[in-house]
Design a protein around this motif. Structure first.
Motif, PDB file in Angstrom:
ATOM      1  N   LYS A 159      -9.056   0.133   3.021  1.00  0.00           N
ATOM      2  CA  LYS A 159      -8.210  -0.431   1.962  1.00  0.00           C
ATOM      3  C   LYS A 159      -6.778  -0.024   2.274  1.00  0.00           C
ATOM      4  O   LYS A 159      -6.527   1.118   2.676  1.00  0.00           O
ATOM      5  N   VAL A 160      -5.837  -0.913   2.102  1.00  0.00           N
ATOM      6  CA  VAL A 160      -4.451  -0.607   2.468  1.00  0.00           C
ATOM      7  C   VAL A 160      -3.531  -0.689   1.256  1.00  0.00           C
ATOM      8  O   VAL A 160      -3.811  -1.417   0.295  1.00  0.00           O
ATOM      9  N   LEU A 161      -2.451   0.061   1.329  1.00  0.00           N
ATOM     10  CA  LEU A 161      -1.412   0.004   0.293  1.00  0.00           C
ATOM     11  C   LEU A 161      -0.186  -0.668   0.904  1.00  0.00           C
ATOM     12  O   LEU A 161       0.274  -0.263   1.976  1.00  0.00           O
ATOM     13  N   ILE A 162       0.330  -1.668   0.244  1.00  0.00           N
ATOM     14  CA  ILE A 162       1.574  -2.290   0.716  1.00  0.00           C
ATOM     15  C   ILE A 162       2.740  -1.467   0.168  1.00  0.00           C
ATOM     16  O   ILE A 162       2.897  -1.312  -1.041  1.00  0.00           O
ATOM     17  N   PHE A 210       3.373   9.866   8.137  1.00  0.00           N
ATOM     18  CA  PHE A 210       2.262  10.691   7.640  1.00  0.00           C
ATOM     19  C   PHE A 210       2.356  10.982   6.139  1.00  0.00           C
ATOM     20  O   PHE A 210       1.359  10.901   5.424  1.00  0.00           O
ATOM     21  N   TYR A 211       3.549  11.353   5.681  1.00  0.00           N
ATOM     22  CA  TYR A 211       3.673  11.716   4.262  1.00  0.00           C
ATOM     23  C   TYR A 211       3.402  10.519   3.344  1.00  0.00           C
ATOM     24  O   TYR A 211       2.559  10.617   2.435  1.00  0.00           O
ATOM     25  N   PRO A 212       4.053   9.356   3.565  1.00  0.00           N
ATOM     26  CA  PRO A 212       3.713   8.204   2.725  1.00  0.00           C
ATOM     27  C   PRO A 212       2.228   7.824   2.833  1.00  0.00           C
ATOM     28  O   PRO A 212       1.634   7.396   1.840  1.00  0.00           O
ATOM     29  N   THR A 213       1.646   8.019   4.024  1.00  0.00           N
ATOM     30  CA  THR A 213       0.223   7.690   4.194  1.00  0.00           C
ATOM     31  C   THR A 213      -0.653   8.671   3.409  1.00  0.00           C
ATOM     32  O   THR A 213      -1.653   8.277   2.809  1.00  0.00           O
ATOM     33  N   GLN A 214      -0.246   9.958   3.401  1.00  0.00           N
ATOM     34  CA  GLN A 214      -0.982  10.936   2.574  1.00  0.00           C
ATOM     35  C   GLN A 214      -0.938  10.544   1.100  1.00  0.00           C
ATOM     36  O   GLN A 214      -1.949  10.630   0.385  1.00  0.00           O
ATOM     37  N   LEU A 215       0.238  10.116   0.629  1.00  0.00           N
ATOM     38  CA  LEU A 215       0.348   9.687  -0.771  1.00  0.00           C
ATOM     39  C   LEU A 215      -0.591   8.505  -1.038  1.00  0.00           C
ATOM     40  O   LEU A 215      -1.245   8.447  -2.094  1.00  0.00           O
ATOM     41  N   ALA A 216      -0.665   7.589  -0.061  1.00  0.00           N
ATOM     42  CA  ALA A 216      -1.562   6.441  -0.202  1.00  0.00           C
ATOM     43  C   ALA A 216      -3.024   6.895  -0.163  1.00  0.00           C
ATOM     44  O   ALA A 216      -3.850   6.443  -0.962  1.00  0.00           O
ATOM     45  N   ASN A 217      -3.347   7.820   0.765  1.00  0.00           N
ATOM     46  CA  ASN A 217      -4.715   8.369   0.855  1.00  0.00           C
ATOM     47  C   ASN A 217      -5.137   8.960  -0.487  1.00  0.00           C
ATOM     48  O   ASN A 217      -6.267   8.753  -0.949  1.00  0.00           O
ATOM     49  N   ASN A 218      -4.206   9.697  -1.109  1.00  0.00           N
ATOM     50  CA  ASN A 218      -4.520  10.340  -2.396  1.00  0.00           C
ATOM     51  C   ASN A 218      -4.849   9.314  -3.478  1.00  0.00           C
ATOM     52  O   ASN A 218      -5.497   9.642  -4.469  1.00  0.00           O
ATOM     53  N   ARG A 219      -4.370   8.087  -3.271  1.00  0.00           N
ATOM     54  CA  ARG A 219      -4.655   7.027  -4.242  1.00  0.00           C
ATOM     55  C   ARG A 219      -5.817   6.147  -3.783  1.00  0.00           C
ATOM     56  O   ARG A 219      -6.081   5.100  -4.391  1.00  0.00           O
ATOM     57  N   GLY A 220      -6.495   6.549  -2.696  1.00  0.00           N
ATOM     58  CA  GLY A 220      -7.701   5.825  -2.289  1.00  0.00           C
ATOM     59  C   GLY A 220      -7.495   4.761  -1.218  1.00  0.00           C
ATOM     60  O   GLY A 220      -8.404   3.971  -0.954  1.00  0.00           O
ATOM     61  N   TYR A 221      -6.305   4.728  -0.600  1.00  0.00           N
ATOM     62  CA  TYR A 221      -6.044   3.765   0.475  1.00  0.00           C
ATOM     63  C   TYR A 221      -6.079   4.509   1.815  1.00  0.00           C
ATOM     64  O   TYR A 221      -5.564   5.624   1.917  1.00  0.00           O
ATOM     65  N   GLN A 256      -4.757   3.258   4.784  1.00  0.00           N
ATOM     66  CA  GLN A 256      -3.572   2.969   5.601  1.00  0.00           C
ATOM     67  C   GLN A 256      -2.496   2.353   4.726  1.00  0.00           C
ATOM     68  O   GLN A 256      -2.763   1.854   3.637  1.00  0.00           O
ATOM     69  N   VAL A 257      -1.282   2.377   5.273  1.00  0.00           N
ATOM     70  CA  VAL A 257      -0.144   1.732   4.615  1.00  0.00           C
ATOM     71  C   VAL A 257       0.234   0.489   5.421  1.00  0.00           C
ATOM     72  O   VAL A 257       0.273   0.532   6.647  1.00  0.00           O
ATOM     73  N   ILE A 258       0.489  -0.592   4.743  1.00  0.00           N
ATOM     74  CA  ILE A 258       1.157  -1.723   5.414  1.00  0.00           C
ATOM     75  C   ILE A 258       2.640  -1.585   5.106  1.00  0.00           C
ATOM     76  O   ILE A 258       3.062  -1.599   3.944  1.00  0.00           O
ATOM     77  N   TRP A 259       3.420  -1.386   6.168  1.00  0.00           N
ATOM     78  CA  TRP A 259       4.856  -1.197   6.000  1.00  0.00           C
ATOM     79  C   TRP A 259       5.543  -2.523   5.718  1.00  0.00           C
ATOM     80  O   TRP A 259       5.092  -3.574   6.160  1.00  0.00           O
ATOM     81  N   THR A 260       6.631  -2.425   4.986  1.00  0.00           N
ATOM     82  CA  THR A 260       7.441  -3.597   4.659  1.00  0.00           C
ATOM     83  C   THR A 260       8.853  -3.358   5.176  1.00  0.00           C
ATOM     84  O   THR A 260       9.195  -2.238   5.579  1.00  0.00           O
ATOM     85  N   ASP A 261       9.683  -4.383   5.178  1.00  0.00           N
ATOM     86  CA  ASP A 261      11.051  -4.219   5.680  1.00  0.00           C
ATOM     87  C   ASP A 261      11.798  -3.218   4.809  1.00  0.00           C
ATOM     88  O   ASP A 261      11.627  -3.191   3.584  1.00  0.00           O
ATOM     89  N   ASP A 262      12.641  -2.405   5.419  1.00  0.00           N
ATOM     90  CA  ASP A 262      13.268  -1.295   4.684  1.00  0.00           C
ATOM     91  C   ASP A 262      14.346  -1.758   3.713  1.00  0.00           C
ATOM     92  O   ASP A 262      14.770  -0.996   2.861  1.00  0.00           O
ATOM     93  N   ASN A 263      14.777  -3.004   3.837  1.00  0.00           N
ATOM     94  CA  ASN A 263      15.882  -3.459   2.997  1.00  0.00           C
ATOM     95  C   ASN A 263      15.404  -4.029   1.668  1.00  0.00           C
ATOM     96  O   ASN A 263      15.942  -3.688   0.613  1.00  0.00           O
ATOM     97  N   THR A 264      14.355  -4.851   1.707  1.00  0.00           N
ATOM     98  CA  THR A 264      13.898  -5.503   0.468  1.00  0.00           C
ATOM     99  C   THR A 264      12.452  -5.156   0.102  1.00  0.00           C
ATOM    100  O   THR A 264      12.049  -5.362  -1.046  1.00  0.00           O
ATOM    101  N   HIS A 265      11.677  -4.649   1.056  1.00  0.00           N
ATOM    102  CA  HIS A 265      10.231  -4.427   0.865  1.00  0.00           C
ATOM    103  C   HIS A 265       9.514  -5.707   0.443  1.00  0.00           C
ATOM    104  O   HIS A 265       8.448  -5.655  -0.167  1.00  0.00           O
ATOM    105  N   ILE A 276       5.951  -8.159   4.918  1.00  0.00           N
ATOM    106  CA  ILE A 276       5.068  -7.199   5.577  1.00  0.00           C
ATOM    107  C   ILE A 276       5.447  -7.086   7.052  1.00  0.00           C
ATOM    108  O   ILE A 276       5.948  -8.031   7.651  1.00  0.00           O
ATOM    109  N   GLU A 277       5.212  -5.870   7.610  1.00  0.00           N
ATOM    110  CA  GLU A 277       5.564  -5.643   9.013  1.00  0.00           C
ATOM    111  C   GLU A 277       4.314  -5.271   9.818  1.00  0.00           C
ATOM    112  O   GLU A 277       3.662  -6.131  10.374  1.00  0.00           O
ATOM    113  N   GLU A 278       3.964  -3.997   9.886  1.00  0.00           N
ATOM    114  CA  GLU A 278       2.749  -3.583  10.593  1.00  0.00           C
ATOM    115  C   GLU A 278       2.161  -2.363   9.876  1.00  0.00           C
ATOM    116  O   GLU A 278       2.748  -1.882   8.904  1.00  0.00           O
ATOM    117  N   ALA A 279       1.026  -1.878  10.378  1.00  0.00           N
ATOM    118  CA  ALA A 279       0.351  -0.784   9.683  1.00  0.00           C
ATOM    119  C   ALA A 279       0.433   0.543  10.435  1.00  0.00           C
ATOM    120  O   ALA A 279      -0.329   1.456  10.162  1.00  0.00           O
TER     121      ALA A 279
END
Lengths: 356, 356
Positions: B178-181, B206-217, B219-228, B231-234
Motif C-alpha cells: 500500500k502506498v502513500l502519495i 527514509f524519514y517520510p517513509t517511516q512516517l508512512a510506515n507508521n500509518r500502514g503504508y 512505500q511513498v509515491i513522491w510528488t513534485d516538490d513545488n505543487t505536490h 506523481i513522480e516515482e516511489a
C-alpha cells in the motif's frame, strides 16, 4: 545500566604525536588531522562505548549503508585560544542541536547531549596544543555520524558511528571570492533535506560548482529550484546583502541551513544599530541594486568561511562587480564575532564556552 | 602503460565458502553476501588494480569524503540461472551507462566500460553457485562507488573505490504493498540529483517513509516538490498506472530515475499491443479514476522490486483501494520480463547477456 557519558569516556592516548610535522604558519583548510578522535557507536538501540582513541582508520563492511543509502550527517565547529592559552568553543550546543535535527530528518538516531558535549570537551582538552593562534587560523572540529549497519535494502540502518575529529586549519578561501548565481542546477527541494547538514547535499553541489569554477567563479549562489528567481544560500555559507545601509539575508527554510554564524551576525548587526531585514531576495533586486549603485556589499557567512566578502557575481552571462568600500559591514561583523570567539571582547550573549 | 581491464584482473579466491550456511529457500533481500567481490581503485587520475578478492571489510580514513560529502552512487542488477545452469545478466550495459551518468552528476570519475563489464562477468562466473533458482529469487548484484580521498573541504575527492558485491535474495516486498502519495516531503528538486542513483537520494526518503510506515503504508509515491499535484516515482521503483485499458507512466526527468525495468516494460507493453502513454499524471486524475472505477491497476517497477502490484493508496487522509482483477497488465508484463531474464522465452530485444 544507563551509560554515563561523562564518567564512561575511555581515553587511549596516542603513543606518539604528529604535531612536530605540522607547519602551523602554513595551514590549508582541513588537510591535516590531530592525534586523537572521539568515537561512539550506536547499536542495540543505544549510543555506547564513548571513547577517545588515536586518530585511526575506520573499518566497515562493504554492505554498510553509508556506502549505499547516504545516511551521513556532520557539523562544523572551531576551537579558539586566547593570549593566555585559554581554550574556547563558540555556541557548541547549537551545533549539537542541529546535529540532532539533521539526524531526525535522515532517520538516524539522535545523540544524547552529554555524549556530544562531554566527548567534545574531553577531546579538545587533549588536543589543546593543536589549536593554531595565528590570524585567521583555528582548530576546525568535525563531528560526524554515519550508518554502519548492513544491507542492500533501502531502509534505515540499525547501527551507526559518531566521530569527532580535528584539523588545525587556515582560511577556507584564499584570494577573492566571485560567485555565480545559478540558473539551472539546484541544491535542494521544498520538503527535502536542504536544511540538514547531510552529506548528500554537498555531493550534489560539486558538479555545478566545477562548471562555475571553470568559468572563474569560486562558489555558486543557489536559487529556488522552481523559478531560479530567488537567492537561497551558497552551500558552504549563508549569504548577506547590503543595499544602501540595510543588511539583508533570506529566511531559513526546509531548503536553507540554519547557520550559526548567520544567526550570530543577525544578533550582532542589530546590536550595532544596523538596519536588518530577513526576507526573500530576488536576483532581479540584486541586479537592479548593482546597476543603480545601491548594492554596497555581498558576503558569505559560515563556520568554515567565517565572514567572506564577495567581490562580484555572475548571472546569465553578465558579471557584476561589488564596490571596494572602507568600513564595510562585513569587516565590522567579522571583527565583532571573532573578538567574541577569541576572548578579545566581552560576550554579552553567553556564546563563548570555556573548555580549559 | 594502459591498464587492460580484461587481462589485468587479479583473482584471489576465498579459502573457505560461506555457501553451506545459507538457506536458499528462505532468503531475505540483500542480507547475506557471497564469497567474493570486485574491487577497483581510482587514484592518480586512473582506475587501477581491478581485482576479485574474498568479501571483506573496507578500511577508510576518518576524513574520507564519503563520510562527509555524500559522494556515493550505486547500481542494482540481478543474475539469473536457467534450467540448464546457464547464467544470464539483463541489460548490464544500461546499468554501466547509468552508473557513469550518476558519476558525472556527483563529480565522480567515470568508469571504463571494460572495467565494469569484465569485472562483473568474472565475478559472476566465480559466484555462479550463489545464484538461487527458486521462484522470485535471484542473485542481486550491487555495483557501487564512493569517495575515499580525504579532507574537510567541501570539494570533490581525488580518490575513489568501486566495488561489486553480490547478495542471493528473495522478494523485495513481502505481502501487499500500500502506498502513500506524499503531500509534504519531497525526494528531489528540479536541477537536482533525483535522476542519479546517489546515496543521498535514499537517506532523504527514509524519514517520510517511516512516517508512512507508521500509518500502514509500505512505500511513498513522491510528488513534485513545488505543487505536490503530480506523481513522480516511489524511490525504489518507478510507477505505472492503468486507467481503463491504457497503461500510463510519467516521463523521466532530472528528478526521476531512468529505470531499466521501466523502459523494458514500456517496450514489452507496446509489443503486446497495450495502449501506452508516457505523460505527466496528476494525483487528481488518479483519484477521479479511482472514484469512477476506471483505475484498474497501479504497480511499481524496478530491478529489486521487479513488478510489484499496489493494492491501494492514501492521499490527504483518505484511502483508495485498487480492484482485484484477473489477467492484469502487471502480471502479464512481469511474466514477459522474467521469462526473458531467465531464458524461458525468446529475447527479441537482445537484452539477455549470457555470462557462462
Amino acid at each position: 545500566m544507563a551509560i554515563n557519558y561523562t564518567e564512561d569516556i575511555q581515553i587511549e592516548k596516542s603513543k606518539t604525536s604528529k604535531i612536530a610535522n605540522v607547519d602551523f604558519n602554513n595551514l590549508a583548510f582541513g588537510r591535516v588531522f590531530s592525534d586523537h578522535m572521539l568515537v561512539c557507536d550506536f547499536k542495540n538501540g543505544e549510543w555506547q562505548n564513548p571513547s577517545i582513541v588515536p586518530y585511526q582508520p575506520v573499518t566497515l563492511e562493504p554492505s554498510a549503508k553509508i556506502f549505499h543509502y547516504g545516511q551521513s550527517i556532520f557539523e562544523g565547529m572551531k576551537a579558539y585560544k586566547d593570549s593566555d592559552n585559554n581554550v574556547f568553543l563558540f555556541r557548541p550546543v547549537d551545533n549539537f542541536n542541529r546535529l540532532n535535527i539533521s539526524a531526525k530528518r535522515l532517520a538516524m538516531p539522535e545523540l544524547p547531549e552529554a555524549c556530544f558535549m562531554n566527548g567534545l570537551k574531553e577531546l579538545i582538552k587533549l588536543e589543546k596544543d593543536w589549536i593554531p593562534t595565528s590570524e585567521g587560523s583555528s582548530l576546525y572540529i568535525r563531528p560526524f555520524m554515519f550508518a554502519t549497519g548492513q544491507g542492500f535494502h533501502a531502509s534505515p540502518a540499525n547501527a551507526y558511528k559518531f566521530i569527532i575529529a580535528c584539523a588545525p586549519s587556515g582560511s577556507y578561501f584564499s584570494g577573492k571570492v566571485k560567485v555565480l548565481i545559478e540558473e539551472k542546477y539546484s541544491r535542494s527541494a521544498n520538503g527535502g533535506v536542504g536544511f540538514a547538514k547531510a552529506g548528500g547535499n554537498y555531493a550534489g553541489q560539486f558538479y555545478p560548482t566545477q562548471l562555475a569554477n571553470n568559468r572563474g567563479y569560486q562558489q555558486v549562489i543557489w536559487t529556488d529550484d522552481n523559478t531560479h528567481e530567488y537567492i537561497e544560500e551558497a552551500g558552504a555559507m549563508n549569504i548577506f546583502v547590503r543595499i544602501n545601509d540595510t543588511l539583508l539575508t533570506v529566511p531559513t527554510s526546509d531548503r536553507i541551513l540554519d547557520g550559526i554564524t548567520r544567526k550570530s551576525i543577525l544578533t550582532i548587526a542589530e546590536a550595532e544599530g544596523i538596519d536588518v531585514e530577513v526576507r526573500k531576495i530576488k536576483v532581479a533586486e540584486l541586479i537592479e541594486a548593482s546597476e543603480n549603485g545601491s548594492l554596497k556589499e555581498l558576503f558569505g557567512a559560515g563556520t568554515a568561511a567565517v565572514v567572506s566578502p564577495i567581490s562580484g557575481f555572475g548571472f546569465k552571462g553578465k558579471d557584476y562587480e561589488l564596490p571596494e568600500l572602507e568600513n564595510t559591514y562585513g569587516a565590522l561583523l567579522k571583527k565583532r564575532i571573532t573578538d567574541i570567539q577569541t576572548n578579545k571582547s566581552d560576550d554579552p550573549y553567553g556564546w563563548r564556552v570555556k573548555v580549559c
